[in-house]
Motif scaffolding. Sequence first.
Motif, PDB file in Angstrom:
ATOM      1  N   ILE A 191       0.837  -1.204   0.000  1.00  0.00           N
ATOM      2  CA  ILE A 191       0.000   0.000   0.000  1.00  0.00           C
ATOM      3  C   ILE A 191       0.872   1.254   0.000  1.00  0.00           C
ATOM      4  CG2 ILE A 191      -1.595   1.343   1.431  1.00  0.00           C
ATOM      5  CD1 ILE A 191      -2.904  -1.288   2.240  1.00  0.00           C
ATOM      6  N   THR A 192       1.943   1.228   0.791  1.00  0.00           N
ATOM      7  CA  THR A 192       2.841   2.387   0.843  1.00  0.00           C
ATOM      8  C   THR A 192       3.492   2.655  -0.514  1.00  0.00           C
ATOM      9  OG1 THR A 192       3.305   1.944   3.178  1.00  0.00           O
ATOM     10  CG2 THR A 192       4.862   3.343   1.995  1.00  0.00           C
ATOM     11  N   LYS A 194       2.481   1.678  -3.544  1.00  0.00           N
ATOM     12  CA  LYS A 194       1.515   2.100  -4.550  1.00  0.00           C
ATOM     13  C   LYS A 194       1.010   3.518  -4.292  1.00  0.00           C
ATOM     14  CE  LYS A 194      -0.155  -2.292  -6.341  1.00  0.00           C
ATOM     15  NZ  LYS A 194       0.112  -1.910  -7.751  1.00  0.00           N
ATOM     16  N   SER A 195       0.920   3.909  -3.014  1.00  0.00           N
ATOM     17  CA  SER A 195       0.509   5.276  -2.701  1.00  0.00           C
ATOM     18  C   SER A 195       1.545   6.270  -3.201  1.00  0.00           C
ATOM     19  CB  SER A 195       0.315   5.430  -1.185  1.00  0.00           C
ATOM     20  OG  SER A 195      -0.707   4.579  -0.718  1.00  0.00           O
ATOM     21  N   GLU A 196       2.825   5.954  -2.975  1.00  0.00           N
ATOM     22  CA  GLU A 196       3.883   6.834  -3.488  1.00  0.00           C
ATOM     23  C   GLU A 196       3.854   6.886  -5.015  1.00  0.00           C
ATOM     24  OE1 GLU A 196       7.425   5.233  -1.908  1.00  0.00           O
ATOM     25  OE2 GLU A 196       7.068   5.969   0.153  1.00  0.00           O
ATOM     26  N   GLY A 199       0.959   8.977  -6.163  1.00  0.00           N
ATOM     27  CA  GLY A 199       1.238  10.395  -5.950  1.00  0.00           C
ATOM     28  C   GLY A 199       2.120  10.977  -7.036  1.00  0.00           C
ATOM     29  N   GLU A 212      -3.715   2.618  -9.807  1.00  0.00           N
ATOM     30  CA  GLU A 212      -2.953   2.323  -8.593  1.00  0.00           C
ATOM     31  C   GLU A 212      -3.834   2.475  -7.349  1.00  0.00           C
ATOM     32  OE1 GLU A 212      -0.084   1.036  -8.515  1.00  0.00           O
ATOM     33  OE2 GLU A 212       0.341   1.205 -10.675  1.00  0.00           O
ATOM     34  N   VAL A 213      -4.694   3.492  -7.357  1.00  0.00           N
ATOM     35  CA  VAL A 213      -5.601   3.688  -6.219  1.00  0.00           C
ATOM     36  C   VAL A 213      -6.564   2.515  -6.088  1.00  0.00           C
ATOM     37  CG1 VAL A 213      -7.474   5.123  -5.313  1.00  0.00           C
ATOM     38  CG2 VAL A 213      -5.408   6.199  -6.240  1.00  0.00           C
ATOM     39  N   ILE A 216      -4.754  -0.228  -4.502  1.00  0.00           N
ATOM     40  CA  ILE A 216      -4.623   0.029  -3.059  1.00  0.00           C
ATOM     41  C   ILE A 216      -5.898  -0.382  -2.330  1.00  0.00           C
ATOM     42  CG2 ILE A 216      -4.432   1.864  -1.339  1.00  0.00           C
ATOM     43  CD1 ILE A 216      -2.575   3.323  -3.295  1.00  0.00           C
ATOM     44  N   GLU A 217      -7.044  -0.040  -2.911  1.00  0.00           N
ATOM     45  CA  GLU A 217      -8.314  -0.412  -2.289  1.00  0.00           C
ATOM     46  C   GLU A 217      -8.455  -1.931  -2.192  1.00  0.00           C
ATOM     47  OE1 GLU A 217     -13.144   0.136  -2.965  1.00  0.00           O
ATOM     48  OE2 GLU A 217     -11.697   0.990  -4.383  1.00  0.00           O
TER      49      GLU A 217
END
Length: 377
Positions: A191-192, A194-196, A199, A212-213, A216-217
Motif C-alpha cells: 500500500i505504501t 503504490k501510494s507513493e 502520488g 494504482e488507487v 490500493i483499495e
Amino acid sequence: MLQKLMWVGIWLAFMGAPIGDLLDGNHTTVPTVLGWLGLAGFVTVYLALVLRHTARPMATATVYGLLGFLAVLALTLSLTLGSPWLVLFVYVSVSCGATLSLALASWAILVTTATMTVIGTHTAHVADVVPDLVIPTLLGGFAMTGVRHLIRTSVELREARATVAQLATNEERLRMARDLHDLLGHSLSLITLKSELAGRMLPGHPEQAAKEVADIEQVGRQALADVRAAVSGYRRMTLPAELAGARTVLNAAGIQADVPTEAPGGLPAAEEEVLAWVLREAATNVVRHSGARHCTVTLDVCQTLDGRFLELRVRDDGRPRPGAPAPDPGHGLTGLRERLEKVSGVLETEAGRKGFTLTARIPLIPDASGIPLVSGP
C-alpha cells in the motif's frame, strides 16, 4: 497463617509440665521468676523461628543462633529446675526439623533426643523419660521436617505454575505478533509503495494513478479480511456477549427486543460457540429481512423423546419487506445447520403469517441436568 499457627501450637500442649511445676510452688521466689522469664523467652523464640522460617527463610547464621539459644535455655532450665522441664527438648527438636536441611535436621534431632535422655537419666527415672519424651521428640522433629518439605514443595509448585502461565502468555503474544506481521507486513508495504507511485503519477497520468488507487483499495480490503479471519481465531464467541449484542442491534434497528440477560452455565465451549453463531445470524436476519417490530429470544431446557436439549428460539412478528434481499444460504441457514451438526444439534425454521421462528437445539449430556433454566425477562 492461621493453619500454620494451629499446627505449631499443637506442640504447646507439652508446656503443661513446666507451667505446672512453677504453679505448684516447688521452687523459691528467685528460681520461679527466672523460670517464668526463661519459659516466656523460650516460647517467643520458638514461635518466631518456626513461623517465620517456614514462610520466608532466615539467614543461616540467624537460624543457628536462635537454635543454639533454645538448646542452651532448655539445657539450663532442665538441669536447674528438674525433670518437668525436659519437655523443652521436644520444641528444640521441632525447631530443628522446621529450619534445617533434611540431612542436618536428622542429626540435630537425634543429638537433641540423646541429650535429653542423658539428662533425664540423672533427674528422673528412665522408665518415665523414654516413653513420655523420647518418642514425642523424635516424632515431632521428623514430622516437622516432612511439613517443611511439603510447604517448600507447594511454594515451588505455585512458582512453577506462575512461570508456565507467564511463558504461555509470552508465547501467545509472540504468535499474535508473528501472525500480524505475516498478515499486514506485505500488504502495508505494498500500500505504501503504490501510494507513493500514485502520488507521482497523479499530475501527468491520472488514469494510471486511478489504477494504482484501485489496487490500493483491493489490497486494503484483502488485508482487512485477513485480519478479521485471524481475530475470529483468537476470540471465541460466547453466548453472554452475543445476547448483549443481539439486544443492542435489535434496539438500534427500532425493533423491540425481548432477550435474556443471562446464559446457561456449564456449557462446553464448542456447543456454546455454535449457539452464539446461531444467535448472531438470526438477529442479523431479523434486522435485514423481517421488517419486524418485535423479536423474542428464549433459552430453555426441554425434554423430548430423544433426551434433554438446550433450545434457543428466535421469534419475530415481521414479514419480508418487498424487494429485500434474501439471505445467502451458503452463509445463512445452511451454514448454521452445518455448525449444529458438528455438535449433534438440529435447526428448525417456521415461517407464517405472524412472523418467522428459528429454533436450534443441542443435546445435553446426562450429568448436565443442573444447567439453570434461562428465559427472557
